[in-house]
Design a protein around this motif. Sequence first.
Motif, PDB file in Angstrom:
ATOM      1  N   PHE A  68       0.863  -1.182   0.000  1.00 18.10           N
ATOM      2  CA  PHE A  68       0.000   0.000   0.000  1.00 18.10           C
ATOM      3  C   PHE A  68       0.901   1.233   0.000  1.00 18.10           C
ATOM      4  O   PHE A  68       1.473   1.599   1.027  1.00 18.10           O
ATOM      5  CB  PHE A  68      -0.918   0.009   1.223  1.00 18.10           C
ATOM      6  N   GLU A  69       1.032   1.834  -1.156  1.00 13.56           N
ATOM      7  CA  GLU A  69       1.864   3.026  -1.292  1.00 13.56           C
ATOM      8  C   GLU A  69       1.010   4.260  -1.004  1.00 13.56           C
ATOM      9  O   GLU A  69      -0.014   4.492  -1.662  1.00 13.56           O
ATOM     10  CB  GLU A  69       2.435   3.127  -2.707  1.00 13.56           C
ATOM     11  N   THR A  70       1.407   5.054  -0.020  1.00 12.26           N
ATOM     12  CA  THR A  70       0.609   6.222   0.341  1.00 12.26           C
ATOM     13  C   THR A  70       1.450   7.235   1.100  1.00 12.26           C
ATOM     14  O   THR A  70       2.494   6.895   1.661  1.00 12.26           O
ATOM     15  CB  THR A  70      -0.607   5.807   1.192  1.00 12.26           C
ATOM     16  N   ASP A  71       0.979   8.457   1.129  1.00  8.88           N
ATOM     17  CA  ASP A  71       1.602   9.540   1.886  1.00  8.88           C
ATOM     18  C   ASP A  71       0.812   9.724   3.177  1.00  8.88           C
ATOM     19  O   ASP A  71      -0.276  10.296   3.181  1.00  8.88           O
ATOM     20  CB  ASP A  71       1.593  10.824   1.057  1.00  8.88           C
ATOM     21  N   ILE A  72       1.364   9.250   4.279  1.00 11.22           N
ATOM     22  CA  ILE A  72       0.630   9.255   5.545  1.00 11.22           C
ATOM     23  C   ILE A  72       0.571  10.626   6.194  1.00 11.22           C
ATOM     24  O   ILE A  72      -0.085  10.783   7.230  1.00 11.22           O
ATOM     25  CB  ILE A  72       1.219   8.239   6.540  1.00 11.22           C
ATOM     26  N   SER A  73       1.241  11.618   5.617  1.00  7.20           N
ATOM     27  CA  SER A  73       1.166  12.962   6.190  1.00  7.20           C
ATOM     28  C   SER A  73      -0.183  13.622   5.921  1.00  7.20           C
ATOM     29  O   SER A  73      -0.485  14.671   6.497  1.00  7.20           O
ATOM     30  CB  SER A  73       2.287  13.846   5.638  1.00  7.20           C
ATOM     31  N   VAL A  74      -0.998  13.002   5.065  1.00  6.37           N
ATOM     32  CA  VAL A  74      -2.323  13.518   4.713  1.00  6.37           C
ATOM     33  C   VAL A  74      -3.381  12.688   5.437  1.00  6.37           C
ATOM     34  O   VAL A  74      -3.429  11.461   5.292  1.00  6.37           O
ATOM     35  CB  VAL A  74      -2.557  13.446   3.186  1.00  6.37           C
ATOM     36  N   VAL A  75      -4.237  13.341   6.202  1.00  8.46           N
ATOM     37  CA  VAL A  75      -5.224  12.634   7.023  1.00  8.46           C
ATOM     38  C   VAL A  75      -6.155  11.773   6.166  1.00  8.46           C
ATOM     39  O   VAL A  75      -6.455  10.623   6.524  1.00  8.46           O
ATOM     40  CB  VAL A  75      -6.045  13.627   7.874  1.00  8.46           C
ATOM     41  N   ASP A  76      -6.618  12.300   5.049  1.00  6.58           N
ATOM     42  CA  ASP A  76      -7.510  11.522   4.191  1.00  6.58           C
ATOM     43  C   ASP A  76      -6.853  10.216   3.745  1.00  6.58           C
ATOM     44  O   ASP A  76      -7.521   9.183   3.621  1.00  6.58           O
ATOM     45  CB  ASP A  76      -7.923  12.334   2.961  1.00  6.58           C
ATOM     46  N   ASN A  77      -5.546  10.268   3.512  1.00  5.78           N
ATOM     47  CA  ASN A  77      -4.835   9.052   3.119  1.00  5.78           C
ATOM     48  C   ASN A  77      -4.792   8.034   4.250  1.00  5.78           C
ATOM     49  O   ASN A  77      -4.860   6.818   4.020  1.00  5.78           O
ATOM     50  CB  ASN A  77      -3.410   9.388   2.682  1.00  5.78           C
ATOM     51  N   CYS A  78      -4.671   8.518   5.477  1.00  3.93           N
ATOM     52  CA  CYS A  78      -4.673   7.619   6.640  1.00  3.93           C
ATOM     53  C   CYS A  78      -6.006   6.903   6.763  1.00  3.93           C
ATOM     54  O   CYS A  78      -6.069   5.687   7.003  1.00  3.93           O
ATOM     55  CB  CYS A  78      -4.374   8.407   7.915  1.00  3.93           C
ATOM     56  N   ASP A  79      -7.082   7.653   6.612  1.00  5.85           N
ATOM     57  CA  ASP A  79      -8.418   7.054   6.692  1.00  5.85           C
ATOM     58  C   ASP A  79      -8.646   6.069   5.552  1.00  5.85           C
ATOM     59  O   ASP A  79      -9.204   4.980   5.748  1.00  5.85           O
ATOM     60  CB  ASP A  79      -9.482   8.152   6.660  1.00  5.85           C
ATOM     61  N   GLN A  80      -8.218   6.448   4.345  1.00 10.01           N
ATOM     62  CA  GLN A  80      -8.397   5.579   3.194  1.00 10.01           C
ATOM     63  C   GLN A  80      -7.555   4.312   3.325  1.00 10.01           C
ATOM     64  O   GLN A  80      -7.969   3.226   2.881  1.00 10.01           O
ATOM     65  CB  GLN A  80      -8.027   6.321   1.905  1.00 10.01           C
ATOM     66  N   LEU A  81      -6.400   4.431   3.926  1.00 11.61           N
ATOM     67  CA  LEU A  81      -5.534   3.280   4.126  1.00 11.61           C
ATOM     68  C   LEU A  81      -6.231   2.191   4.933  1.00 11.61           C
ATOM     69  O   LEU A  81      -6.175   1.002   4.577  1.00 11.61           O
ATOM     70  CB  LEU A  81      -4.251   3.716   4.840  1.00 11.61           C
ATOM     71  N   ILE A  82      -6.883   2.587   6.009  1.00  8.42           N
ATOM     72  CA  ILE A  82      -7.607   1.616   6.836  1.00  8.42           C
ATOM     73  C   ILE A  82      -8.682   0.917   5.997  1.00  8.42           C
ATOM     74  O   ILE A  82      -8.838  -0.317   6.048  1.00  8.42           O
ATOM     75  CB  ILE A  82      -8.238   2.301   8.060  1.00  8.42           C
ATOM     76  N   LYS A  83      -9.412   1.685   5.215  1.00 12.98           N
ATOM     77  CA  LYS A  83     -10.458   1.103   4.360  1.00 12.98           C
ATOM     78  C   LYS A  83      -9.867   0.138   3.353  1.00 12.98           C
ATOM     79  O   LYS A  83     -10.411  -0.952   3.119  1.00 12.98           O
ATOM     80  CB  LYS A  83     -11.222   2.220   3.643  1.00 12.98           C
ATOM     81  N   ASP A  84      -8.753   0.516   2.736  1.00 14.35           N
ATOM     82  CA  ASP A  84      -8.136  -0.321   1.702  1.00 14.35           C
ATOM     83  C   ASP A  84      -7.596  -1.624   2.286  1.00 14.35           C
ATOM     84  O   ASP A  84      -7.758  -2.699   1.691  1.00 14.35           O
ATOM     85  CB  ASP A  84      -7.006   0.443   1.016  1.00 14.35           C
ATOM     86  N   VAL A  85      -6.941  -1.534   3.445  1.00 14.52           N
ATOM     87  CA  VAL A  85      -6.391  -2.738   4.071  1.00 14.52           C
ATOM     88  C   VAL A  85      -7.517  -3.678   4.490  1.00 14.52           C
ATOM     89  O   VAL A  85      -7.452  -4.899   4.259  1.00 14.52           O
ATOM     90  CB  VAL A  85      -5.506  -2.373   5.283  1.00 14.52           C
ATOM     91  N   TYR A  86      -8.553  -3.117   5.078  1.00 12.00           N
ATOM     92  CA  TYR A  86      -9.670  -3.959   5.522  1.00 12.00           C
ATOM     93  C   TYR A  86     -10.381  -4.598   4.330  1.00 12.00           C
ATOM     94  O   TYR A  86     -10.781  -5.775   4.385  1.00 12.00           O
ATOM     95  CB  TYR A  86     -10.657  -3.138   6.353  1.00 12.00           C
ATOM     96  N   GLN A  87     -10.547  -3.842   3.272  1.00  8.56           N
ATOM     97  CA  GLN A  87     -11.197  -4.382   2.079  1.00  8.56           C
ATOM     98  C   GLN A  87     -10.390  -5.537   1.490  1.00  8.56           C
ATOM     99  O   GLN A  87     -10.957  -6.525   1.018  1.00  8.56           O
ATOM    100  CB  GLN A  87     -11.373  -3.289   1.032  1.00  8.56           C
ATOM    101  N   ARG A  88      -9.062  -5.436   1.541  1.00  4.15           N
ATOM    102  CA  ARG A  88      -8.205  -6.480   0.974  1.00  4.15           C
ATOM    103  C   ARG A  88      -8.160  -7.718   1.851  1.00  4.15           C
ATOM    104  O   ARG A  88      -8.215  -8.854   1.366  1.00  4.15           O
ATOM    105  CB  ARG A  88      -6.786  -5.919   0.785  1.00  4.15           C
ATOM    106  N   PHE A  89      -8.066  -7.544   3.182  1.00  5.05           N
ATOM    107  CA  PHE A  89      -7.846  -8.688   4.068  1.00  5.05           C
ATOM    108  C   PHE A  89      -9.053  -9.047   4.932  1.00  5.05           C
ATOM    109  O   PHE A  89      -9.062 -10.102   5.567  1.00  5.05           O
ATOM    110  CB  PHE A  89      -6.649  -8.404   4.988  1.00  5.05           C
ATOM    111  N   ASN A  90     -10.026  -8.152   5.025  1.00  2.00           N
ATOM    112  CA  ASN A  90     -11.219  -8.369   5.852  1.00  2.00           C
ATOM    113  C   ASN A  90     -10.879  -8.523   7.336  1.00  2.00           C
ATOM    114  O   ASN A  90     -11.655  -9.094   8.102  1.00  2.00           O
ATOM    115  CB  ASN A  90     -12.010  -9.586   5.367  1.00  2.00           C
TER     116      ASN A  90
END
Length: 264
Positions: A68-90
């Motif tokens: 998961f390539e992302t810029d964690i300095s952006v809050v929206d990216n942090c929130d989206q990261l959680i969604k993306d990881v959960y969607q991939r692994f449940n």
Amino acid sequence: MKSLDQLLGIKGRLAMVVGAASGYGRQCALTLAQAGANIALIDRNSEELEKTQSMILAGNPEVFTEIFETDISVVDNCDQLIKDVYQRFNQIDILVHTAAVLQNRLPEEVDEEHWNTTINVNLRSQFFISRGAAKVMREGKWGRITNFISTAGLSGGLPGSVIYGISKSGAVAMTKNLARANGRDGVLVNALSPATLDTPLFRRGMKDEELAELKKEHLKINAYGRWTRPEEVAAAVLFLSSEMSSTITGHVLRADSGAELTGF
């Protein structure tokens, strides 16, 4: 007698490792994978993430990994990261956040850009990613969160790392607050202060002669008289991520090779 897998309770769990492209983050991903965890590899450096992924799969072909390539300095990216990881692994069971930035700035040299960059990466991302992961973990009534801090977060740091120290001190307060808020749902939140490692973060753009002098001074005051190996600190993360740490939350573990003994 319980097997090692049963004692750890990590096999088959999903571990998010933020900062997995290098240093302690890479080693934590490798160590957790060796214990049987599936790994979400997170960083902004996709090339180095691919190297980490290859290293994991070379020794643990049965483990599932995703980059998961992302810029964690952006809050929206942090929130989206959680969604993306959960969607991939449940599932999200373990979070290890090692990513940080460190730039030398004396107090009188600090400007708004330096303040924002340091706080956003070192503290704000830890909060929003931890908050999001904890929400998922509460549903499963089990979770382990380990946020990396620094000796600077406990001592205030050197004059040139004032904002870095502030960011890491804030992470200590955040850790204790989130531990209190999530403990009844089986989600344990701790901080880990690692030993200094010879990484790009430690070098932080210094000239070769400056770096050589700093490394000499570091070893002079180091209680062990040697550099700490990444796998030594990753072993402490493995413990905090496991069933063996079931009575530990809101704690700052100093896996720093005795840095406290030398006044750091």
